[in-house]
Design a protein around this motif. Structure first.
Motif, PDB file in Angstrom:
ATOM      1  N   THR A 372       0.922  -1.267  -0.041  1.00 37.20           N
ATOM      2  CA  THR A 372       0.078  -0.115  -0.031  1.00 37.20           C
ATOM      3  C   THR A 372       0.981   1.486   0.116  1.00 37.20           C
ATOM      4  OG1 THR A 372      -1.607  -1.289   1.099  1.00 37.20           O
ATOM      5  CG2 THR A 372      -1.787   1.363   1.393  1.00 37.20           C
ATOM      6  N   LEU A 388     -13.419   9.546   1.829  1.00 33.75           N
ATOM      7  CA  LEU A 388     -13.933   8.561   0.888  1.00 33.75           C
ATOM      8  C   LEU A 388     -13.788   8.694  -0.539  1.00 33.75           C
ATOM      9  CD1 LEU A 388     -17.184   7.162   2.933  1.00 33.75           C
ATOM     10  CD2 LEU A 388     -15.063   5.752   2.372  1.00 33.75           C
ATOM     11  N   PHE A 392     -11.285   6.899  -3.386  1.00 34.36           N
ATOM     12  CA  PHE A 392     -11.600   6.404  -4.459  1.00 34.36           C
ATOM     13  C   PHE A 392     -10.697   7.115  -5.770  1.00 34.36           C
ATOM     14  CE2 PHE A 392     -13.883   7.879  -8.758  1.00 34.36           C
ATOM     15  CZ  PHE A 392     -14.149   6.756  -9.163  1.00 34.36           C
ATOM     16  N   ARG A 395      -7.329   5.412  -6.093  1.00 36.77           N
ATOM     17  CA  ARG A 395      -7.266   3.950  -6.459  1.00 36.77           C
ATOM     18  C   ARG A 395      -7.619   4.098  -8.154  1.00 36.77           C
ATOM     19  NH1 ARG A 395     -10.705   1.335  -1.812  1.00 36.77           N
ATOM     20  NH2 ARG A 395      -8.866   0.867  -0.220  1.00 36.77           N
ATOM     21  N   ILE A 399      -3.284   4.171  -7.638  1.00 35.24           N
ATOM     22  CA  ILE A 399      -2.420   4.217  -6.492  1.00 35.24           C
ATOM     23  C   ILE A 399      -3.065   3.183  -5.400  1.00 35.24           C
ATOM     24  CG2 ILE A 399      -1.689   5.583  -4.623  1.00 35.24           C
ATOM     25  CD1 ILE A 399      -2.162   7.944  -6.642  1.00 35.24           C
ATOM     26  N   ALA A 400      -2.204   2.345  -4.762  1.00 34.60           N
ATOM     27  CA  ALA A 400      -2.638   1.346  -3.777  1.00 34.60           C
ATOM     28  C   ALA A 400      -2.856   2.219  -2.466  1.00 34.60           C
ATOM     29  CB  ALA A 400      -1.718   0.160  -3.589  1.00 34.60           C
ATOM     30  N   ALA A 401      -4.189   2.178  -2.064  1.00 37.94           N
ATOM     31  CA  ALA A 401      -4.459   3.249  -0.974  1.00 37.94           C
ATOM     32  C   ALA A 401      -5.497   2.499   0.016  1.00 37.94           C
ATOM     33  CB  ALA A 401      -4.968   4.427  -1.474  1.00 37.94           C
ATOM     34  N   GLU A 402      -5.150   2.873   1.385  1.00 39.78           N
ATOM     35  CA  GLU A 402      -6.212   2.145   2.562  1.00 39.78           C
ATOM     36  C   GLU A 402      -6.915   3.484   3.195  1.00 39.78           C
ATOM     37  OE1 GLU A 402      -5.250  -1.231   4.572  1.00 39.78           O
ATOM     38  OE2 GLU A 402      -3.249  -1.144   3.387  1.00 39.78           O
ATOM     39  N   LYS A 420       2.907  -2.383   8.168  1.00 38.38           N
ATOM     40  CA  LYS A 420       2.987  -2.875   6.959  1.00 38.38           C
ATOM     41  C   LYS A 420       3.752  -2.084   5.896  1.00 38.38           C
ATOM     42  CE  LYS A 420      -1.433  -3.877   5.219  1.00 38.38           C
ATOM     43  NZ  LYS A 420      -2.836  -3.703   4.878  1.00 38.38           N
TER      44      LYS A 420
ATOM     45  N   LYS B  36      -4.204  -3.352  -4.315  1.00 40.46           N
ATOM     46  CA  LYS B  36      -4.524  -1.814  -4.485  1.00 40.46           C
ATOM     47  C   LYS B  36      -5.432  -1.440  -3.359  1.00 40.46           C
ATOM     48  CE  LYS B  36      -6.975   0.885  -8.104  1.00 40.46           C
ATOM     49  NZ  LYS B  36      -7.173   0.718  -9.471  1.00 40.46           N
ATOM     50  N   TYR B  37      -6.109  -2.485  -2.579  1.00 39.11           N
ATOM     51  CA  TYR B  37      -7.087  -2.339  -1.670  1.00 39.11           C
ATOM     52  C   TYR B  37      -6.238  -2.673  -0.345  1.00 39.11           C
ATOM     53  CZ  TYR B  37     -10.691  -1.146  -4.706  1.00 39.11           C
ATOM     54  OH  TYR B  37     -11.707  -0.506  -5.606  1.00 39.11           O
ATOM     55  N   GLY B  38      -5.067  -2.858  -0.258  1.00 37.17           N
ATOM     56  CA  GLY B  38      -4.239  -3.095   0.914  1.00 37.17           C
ATOM     57  C   GLY B  38      -4.223  -4.495   1.364  1.00 37.17           C
ATOM     58  N   LEU B 163     -16.957  -0.829   6.119  1.00 36.56           N
ATOM     59  CA  LEU B 163     -16.060  -0.296   5.001  1.00 36.56           C
ATOM     60  C   LEU B 163     -15.606  -1.524   4.092  1.00 36.56           C
ATOM     61  CD1 LEU B 163     -14.748   2.075   3.224  1.00 36.56           C
ATOM     62  CD2 LEU B 163     -12.937   2.134   5.186  1.00 36.56           C
ATOM     63  N   GLU B 167     -15.715  -2.550   0.329  1.00 29.89           N
ATOM     64  CA  GLU B 167     -14.306  -2.719  -0.485  1.00 29.89           C
ATOM     65  C   GLU B 167     -14.325  -3.990  -1.222  1.00 29.89           C
ATOM     66  OE1 GLU B 167     -11.069  -1.454   1.885  1.00 29.89           O
ATOM     67  OE2 GLU B 167     -11.375   0.613   1.089  1.00 29.89           O
ATOM     68  N   TYR B 282     -21.431   3.506   1.554  1.00 28.53           N
ATOM     69  CA  TYR B 282     -20.091   3.663   1.393  1.00 28.53           C
ATOM     70  C   TYR B 282     -19.770   3.504  -0.119  1.00 28.53           C
ATOM     71  CZ  TYR B 282     -17.922   3.098   6.219  1.00 28.53           C
ATOM     72  OH  TYR B 282     -17.513   3.275   7.285  1.00 28.53           O
ATOM     73  N   ARG B 285     -20.246   6.752  -2.102  1.00 31.82           N
ATOM     74  CA  ARG B 285     -19.084   7.778  -1.783  1.00 31.82           C
ATOM     75  C   ARG B 285     -17.969   7.026  -2.241  1.00 31.82           C
ATOM     76  NH1 ARG B 285     -20.954  11.096   2.488  1.00 31.82           N
ATOM     77  NH2 ARG B 285     -22.724  10.616   3.468  1.00 31.82           N
ATOM     78  N   LEU B 286     -17.650   5.865  -2.544  1.00 28.20           N
ATOM     79  CA  LEU B 286     -16.595   5.270  -3.004  1.00 28.20           C
ATOM     80  C   LEU B 286     -16.518   5.040  -4.609  1.00 28.20           C
ATOM     81  CD1 LEU B 286     -15.429   2.734  -0.270  1.00 28.20           C
ATOM     82  CD2 LEU B 286     -14.168   4.637  -1.196  1.00 28.20           C
ATOM     83  N   SER B 287     -17.535   5.433  -5.433  1.00 29.17           N
ATOM     84  CA  SER B 287     -17.431   5.354  -6.749  1.00 29.17           C
ATOM     85  C   SER B 287     -17.722   6.470  -7.620  1.00 29.17           C
ATOM     86  CB  SER B 287     -18.607   4.360  -6.939  1.00 29.17           C
ATOM     87  OG  SER B 287     -18.782   3.261  -6.203  1.00 29.17           O
ATOM     88  N   SER B 288     -17.691   6.540  -8.750  1.00 27.57           N
ATOM     89  CA  SER B 288     -17.743   7.672  -9.586  1.00 27.57           C
ATOM     90  C   SER B 288     -19.090   7.687  -9.935  1.00 27.57           C
ATOM     91  CB  SER B 288     -16.986   7.734 -10.815  1.00 27.57           C
ATOM     92  OG  SER B 288     -17.073   6.455 -11.458  1.00 27.57           O
TER      93      SER B 288
END
Lengths: 461, 461
Positions: A372, A388, A392, A395, A399-402, A420, B36-38, B163, B167, B282, B285-288
């Motif tokens: 990450t 949030l 989005f 990613r 970019i690997a993000a948490e 980590k 990418k999601y950790g 969350l 995810e 969630y 908020r986490l999507s386009s």
């Protein structure tokens, strides 16, 4: 000795995220080089029919094969067996065929031979394959020796060309250099040279004894080797003739000249010399100014019961460690499964040892694309809502993000990023939300800077 | 039935180079999204202590665990056992603990739980891990069901936050889209909603019967479901109350509204609704603009003996195929090994089925960086000598290249390039050597062009 505490079987290992990043780094590096030279990956099943494996590794090897207990009523089967043949004696040996029909892969070579024979009509030869899979051996576990470990092999079958041998040298050179090793030696020998020497002294049946003794020159010196040769059935006259070979010194060209003189009377010995020369010629044409660290080593005598031409072994000179790779040419890989006359050559990398070498020399890269890149801290519900869409966007740009999943204490969130190895932490509090400028902390240097969303994406991409 | 013909154990498979390129494509794509999601990779040993696995998969599962026969004199051990206890009866069941102490991994979840408990002091929670390794089951092999197959799991333990669930939906969405799938549905349900429904009709003990019956609505229709509910111990009155649930229709918001009305009297049911709403919030908020294809499906009732919150299942709508993924939240992963109160959630991808879907839809990419880019033909010794420095230059620029290792017939060399899907073949004859312009053949279009060395490197890089 709490019986409830879970454990793994002895000789086996868990691999943590940090270890996996490092193991993947080694395997991915080697794979990329294999592929660059036209080797393609295959995989074979973890279990083979017991009959495929039995008798291929000698009596000692057979004992170390992990057998799988038949499913269903295996004992009923054993009793049936006894009813059929009254003389049936119960013992581990007699029961084995009744209790087990399958076994775990013991190496990658026998399954590869089985694969080539089974798929011979689909394969376009020469067939260049690599295979990186675990193997299992019921050996006594000890430091550096495991019951489950990965082998990492590349082999070509169906081509006699010595270009293959030259390319194996280049594969070693390139893969180990890419991994950051600077000082290593790729040793090469040829079975035919050894056969030629044994022929000259008229004792071809003692070839193994001879090589075992010569191989000890570094440990026990000339006197020791000569003593051992006497004990193993050589005469003083033989030893006299062998002396120039035992004491062979100089660079590759010098060694080859001396050997040529000794081996002049034997056609097999001369053929061995010619093969080495051809490989060196290929290497000269296939390299830029700097030639690989190849060293003709007449004491190299591994795998004599299957290698028929070139023999390889790789050693690092930076760390005290056994060989980190080896291989050679074998004239009859698939004969054991009825397909005769298919020549092959192969090499393998000792991944566990290479891991230990890189670890000791601190050669593992600090950064990895597997980790990450940024952790967004979670102060409270408002900050989470603000974070949030940012998460989005990160990613979305790859970019690997948490986002830390709860509003835990910041110290805990920082410790999480630390454990980590996450290089950046983004701090979002009420101040940051109002200003739109976010605080990015570099976890290594400890430095913080204020950045807008666009600047953040640019920096982290 | 020639006994000499080598084979693999039934239910196991070899993977050819073409299949490996495709399997790596699937696994690498999924891994890149996990990372990418950790989520971080771990691996556990192929064999676990038999005691680690026994009793975790129910009686039927226990029978399907592949056991490893103890090494050494296993029969001597069995006889000792009998001497110790005269009443010892020989049977497959009584002999098992004597003959076998280790077994092959049956899934990735139990070894993961064992890993978390063993390494709890090194782990920084929440612990997000993925694991892609083979598992073994002594199931009867049939189409699409193997005795050795890969599982592909991501789990988080030590975080209650929803969350994580949101995810997981995004991970499915992104990974499957990256693989080229266009029309798939990520179904979501919540165990608490099902519990709430069972509570309302006052029959919590019949929750499994209820969900099994409701799950059949697509196959046997409303009448069939009602008939089955009657047979399973529900009354006409219960069925009356259940009807709005069985017939639930509309988009997610509509379904949630109707369920809210039904579940109003139960706190657990309302908690389930709230969880689904939070996950949807969630996701928004986490999507386009484009939301993932999530569908609340009340008939989704998989894994009810371990899932305690969200339940997921993924189906493709482009090909007739069972689920290609699934997962959910479980409140007590590690309790079986003595570590209580650690909540977790996880998902898995059905790699073999995804392979079949991509194959049927022709979604595998034609080009792959795993395949040799150019084969240089080998006309004769002169051409080979001319080719070697060129081969070096290609590889030096990172281009995967091969020189055919002998001067075989050109037709054979072309067939070799064809069978390996090598996109370009470089033809070097005496004419080319003289002019310095080499002929590059595009194997797909069949077109040839004359290029200098520099132009070649530019084109192939």
């Amino acid at each position: 000795m709490a019986s409830n505490k879970p454990s793994v079987p002895k000789g086996t290992r868990d691999f943590s995220p940090v270890e996996m990043v490092r193991r993947n780094y080694i395997f991915d590096t080697i794979k990329s080089v294999f592929r660059k030279y036209g080797y393609q990956e295959i995989q074979t099943p973890s279990m083979e029919n017991l009959s495929t494996l039995t008798g291929k590794y000698g009596d000692e090897g057979d004992k170390l094969i992990f057998k799988i207990l038949n499913s269903g009523d295996f004992w009923g089967e054993a009793e049936k067996q006894q009813q059929k043949a009254e003389a049936f004696q119960f013992s581990s040996r007699s029961l084995l065929p009744v209790l087990s029909e399958k076994a775990l892969r013991y190496d990658l070579t026998v399954p590869f031979a089985r694969y080539v024979v089974m798929h011979q009509n689909e394969i376009s030869f020469p067939f260049k394959r690599f295979q990186i899979q675990p193997v299992w051996r019921a050996d006594r576990p000890q430091k550096g020796r495991y019951r489950e470990f990965y082998q990492c092999d590349a082999d070509v079958v169906g081509s006699e060309s010595l270009l293959n041998e030259a390319e194996f040298v280049l594969i070693y050179q390139e893969a180990l250099s890419k991994l950051g090793l600077r000082d290593f030696t790729i040793k090469i020998n040829n079975r035919k040279i050894l056969t030629g020497i044994a022929e000259i002294i008229g004792k071809p049946e003692l070839i193994v004894d001879m090589t075992v003794a010569i191989d000890k020159i570094d440990k026990i010196g000339l006197d020791g080797v000569e003593k051992e040769l006497l004990e193993r059935g050589f005469t003083s006259g033989d030893i006299e003739m062998l002396r120039p070979v035992i004491l062979l010194k100089g660079d590759n060209a010098e060694k080859l000249e001396k050997l040529k003189a000794v081996l002049e009377p034997t056609s097999v010995g001369k053929a061995g010399i010619k093969e080495i020369e051809t490989i060196f010629d290929y290497l000269a044409r296939l390299s830029s100014s700097s030639l690989p660290n190849v060293e003709l080593d007449i004491t190299l005598a591994r795998g004599l019961n299957y290698y028929t031409g070139a023999i390889f072994e790789v050693k690092t000179n930076e760390v005290a460690m056994g060989s980190i790779g080896g291989g050679g040419r074998y004239d009859d890989l698939t004969g054991m499964f009825g397909l005769k006359g298919l020549t092959g050559a192969g090499i393998s990398f000792g991944a566990d040892r290479i891991y230990d070498v890189l670890d000791e020399l601190k050669l593992f890269p600090e950064q990895s694309s597997e980790i990450t890149k940024v952790l967004i801290t979670n102060f409270d519900q408002d900050a989470e809502k603000y974070a949030l869409p940012l998460l989005f966007s990160f990613r979305n740009k790859g970019i690997a993000a948490e986002l830390y999943p709860s509003a835990a204490k910041i110290k805990k969130q920082m410790a999480y990023a630390d454990s980590k190895n996450i290089p950046f932490v983004l701090l979002i509090g009420s101040e940051e939300i109002q200003s739109g400028e976010l605080t990015l902390k570099d976890m290594k240097s400890g430095q913080q800077e204020k950045l807008t969303k666009e600047e953040l994406i640019k920096k982290l991409s």
